[in-house]
Design a protein around this motif. Structure first.
Motif, PDB file in Angstrom:
ATOM      1  N   GLU A   1       0.850  -1.186   0.000  1.00 23.42           N
ATOM      2  CA  GLU A   1       0.000   0.000   0.000  1.00 23.42           C
ATOM      3  C   GLU A   1       0.887   1.237   0.000  1.00 23.42           C
ATOM      4  O   GLU A   1       2.009   1.214   0.484  1.00 23.42           O
ATOM      5  N   ARG A   2       0.350   2.305  -0.577  1.00 25.84           N
ATOM      6  CA  ARG A   2       1.051   3.586  -0.635  1.00 25.84           C
ATOM      7  C   ARG A   2       0.436   4.525   0.400  1.00 25.84           C
ATOM      8  O   ARG A   2      -0.748   4.445   0.678  1.00 25.84           O
ATOM      9  N   ALA A   3       1.258   5.441   0.925  1.00 24.71           N
ATOM     10  CA  ALA A   3       0.768   6.462   1.860  1.00 24.71           C
ATOM     11  C   ALA A   3       1.669   7.678   1.761  1.00 24.71           C
ATOM     12  O   ALA A   3       2.848   7.556   1.441  1.00 24.71           O
ATOM     13  N   GLU A   4       1.093   8.849   2.042  1.00 21.00           N
ATOM     14  CA  GLU A   4       1.894  10.070   2.069  1.00 21.00           C
ATOM     15  C   GLU A   4       2.858  10.011   3.235  1.00 21.00           C
ATOM     16  O   GLU A   4       2.527   9.488   4.307  1.00 21.00           O
ATOM     17  N   ASP A   5       4.034  10.564   3.031  1.00 22.92           N
ATOM     18  CA  ASP A   5       5.004  10.693   4.109  1.00 22.92           C
ATOM     19  C   ASP A   5       4.517  11.837   5.004  1.00 22.92           C
ATOM     20  O   ASP A   5       4.387  12.968   4.545  1.00 22.92           O
ATOM     21  N   PRO A   6       4.225  11.572   6.281  1.00 24.93           N
ATOM     22  CA  PRO A   6       3.730  12.635   7.150  1.00 24.93           C
ATOM     23  C   PRO A   6       4.725  13.791   7.311  1.00 24.93           C
ATOM     24  O   PRO A   6       4.336  14.932   7.520  1.00 24.93           O
ATOM     25  N   ALA A   7       6.018  13.505   7.152  1.00 24.56           N
ATOM     26  CA  ALA A   7       7.040  14.538   7.293  1.00 24.56           C
ATOM     27  C   ALA A   7       7.199  15.374   6.026  1.00 24.56           C
ATOM     28  O   ALA A   7       7.645  16.517   6.086  1.00 24.56           O
ATOM     29  N   ASP A   8       6.837  14.804   4.877  1.00 27.58           N
ATOM     30  CA  ASP A   8       6.976  15.511   3.596  1.00 27.58           C
ATOM     31  C   ASP A   8       5.892  14.985   2.660  1.00 27.58           C
ATOM     32  O   ASP A   8       6.040  13.919   2.069  1.00 27.58           O
ATOM     33  N   ARG A   9       4.821  15.748   2.521  1.00 26.19           N
ATOM     34  CA  ARG A   9       3.653  15.282   1.769  1.00 26.19           C
ATOM     35  C   ARG A   9       3.946  15.066   0.283  1.00 26.19           C
ATOM     36  O   ARG A   9       3.172  14.432  -0.417  1.00 26.19           O
ATOM     37  N   ARG A  10       5.096  15.566  -0.200  1.00 30.13           N
ATOM     38  CA  ARG A  10       5.458  15.346  -1.603  1.00 30.13           C
ATOM     39  C   ARG A  10       5.998  13.943  -1.840  1.00 30.13           C
ATOM     40  O   ARG A  10       6.049  13.468  -2.958  1.00 30.13           O
ATOM     41  N   ARG A  11       6.421  13.301  -0.757  1.00 30.40           N
ATOM     42  CA  ARG A  11       6.999  11.950  -0.862  1.00 30.40           C
ATOM     43  C   ARG A  11       5.944  10.900  -0.587  1.00 30.40           C
ATOM     44  O   ARG A  11       5.113  11.054   0.302  1.00 30.40           O
ATOM     45  N   THR A  12       6.035   9.820  -1.333  1.00 31.90           N
ATOM     46  CA  THR A  12       5.133   8.692  -1.106  1.00 31.90           C
ATOM     47  C   THR A  12       5.921   7.558  -0.456  1.00 31.90           C
ATOM     48  O   THR A  12       6.995   7.188  -0.921  1.00 31.90           O
ATOM     49  N   MET A  13       5.370   7.043   0.606  1.00 36.55           N
ATOM     50  CA  MET A  13       5.961   5.903   1.302  1.00 36.55           C
ATOM     51  C   MET A  13       5.168   4.662   0.901  1.00 36.55           C
ATOM     52  O   MET A  13       3.963   4.743   0.639  1.00 36.55           O
ATOM     53  N   VAL A  14       5.835   3.526   0.857  1.00 39.05           N
ATOM     54  CA  VAL A  14       5.139   2.269   0.573  1.00 39.05           C
ATOM     55  C   VAL A  14       5.489   1.265   1.654  1.00 39.05           C
ATOM     56  O   VAL A  14       6.558   1.325   2.259  1.00 39.05           O
ATOM     57  N   ARG A  15       4.558   0.383   1.909  1.00 35.43           N
ATOM     58  CA  ARG A  15       4.770  -0.683   2.892  1.00 35.43           C
ATOM     59  C   ARG A  15       3.949  -1.881   2.468  1.00 35.43           C
ATOM     60  O   ARG A  15       2.989  -1.762   1.712  1.00 35.43           O
ATOM     61  N   LEU A  16       4.342  -3.027   2.974  1.00 36.82           N
ATOM     62  CA  LEU A  16       3.595  -4.240   2.680  1.00 36.82           C
ATOM     63  C   LEU A  16       2.331  -4.284   3.523  1.00 36.82           C
ATOM     64  O   LEU A  16       2.325  -3.816   4.666  1.00 36.82           O
ATOM     65  N   THR A  17       1.290  -4.851   2.956  1.00 41.74           N
ATOM     66  CA  THR A  17       0.077  -5.109   3.725  1.00 41.74           C
ATOM     67  C   THR A  17       0.333  -6.344   4.581  1.00 41.74           C
ATOM     68  O   THR A  17       1.375  -6.996   4.464  1.00 41.74           O
TER      69      THR A  17
END
Length: 160
Positions: free
Chosen positions: A84-100
């Motif tokens: 899943e993708r999520a906005e980086d709370p520290a920098d909304r321009r960056r997208t963070m990804v993690r496994l479900t």
């Protein structure tokens, strides 16, 4: 039983190890056949399992590929509901990804499948057999570390 000489003993050990490896590979292949992921997607899954959350740029760097390719691979995992993708709370321009949870479960199953099989097999051995394996593997580890250290020295010597 006749006494084998060292080259024959070495070949015997190599043969046994080959049979063990083939059996373990069959087990791993059976697990891989249950999923519909490319090898590149599997590599991406394992990179993401080691570091969460992670940026697409970090995925690309760890895989040695471009950001667009990494983004495409991650998107395939997202579509498979493994990431899943999520906005980086520290920098909304960056997208963070993690496994479900499904992605983490799959990564654990594939990554630890051999270890679990090995553990299951070892529990079927006697204490004496386990002790002999510990002694043998300990000796193999000792000479492996020595040999790899010597090879590193040889490589460093060639570079200088």
């Amino acid at each position: 039983m006749e006494q084998l000489n060292k080259p024959e003993l070495v070949e015997e050990v190599v043969g046994v190890f080959r049979h063990l490896s083939q059996g373990w590979q069959k087990e791993m292949m059976a697990a891989l056949m249950e999923i519909d992921l490319s090898m590149a997607q599997l590599r991406t899954l394992f990179v993401m399992a080691r570091q969460e959350p992670i940026t697409i740029g970090q995925v690309a760097e760890k895989l040695g590929i471009g950001i667009p390719t990494a983004s495409h691979l991650v998107e395939k995992l997202v579509q498979a509901e493994l990431a899943e993708r999520a906005e980086d709370p520290a920098d909304r321009r960056r997208t963070m990804v993690r496994l479900t949870e499904s992605g983490l479960t799959l990564a654990r199953r594939l990554g630890h499948g051999r270890e679990e099989l090995f553990r299951t097999l070892l529990f079927q051995l006697s204490d004496e057999e386990l002790s002999a394996i510990i002694v043998g593997l300990g000796a193999l580890l000792r000479v492996t570390e020595k040999e790899l250290n010597n090879r590193q020295k040889d490589v460093v010597g060639l570079v200088r």
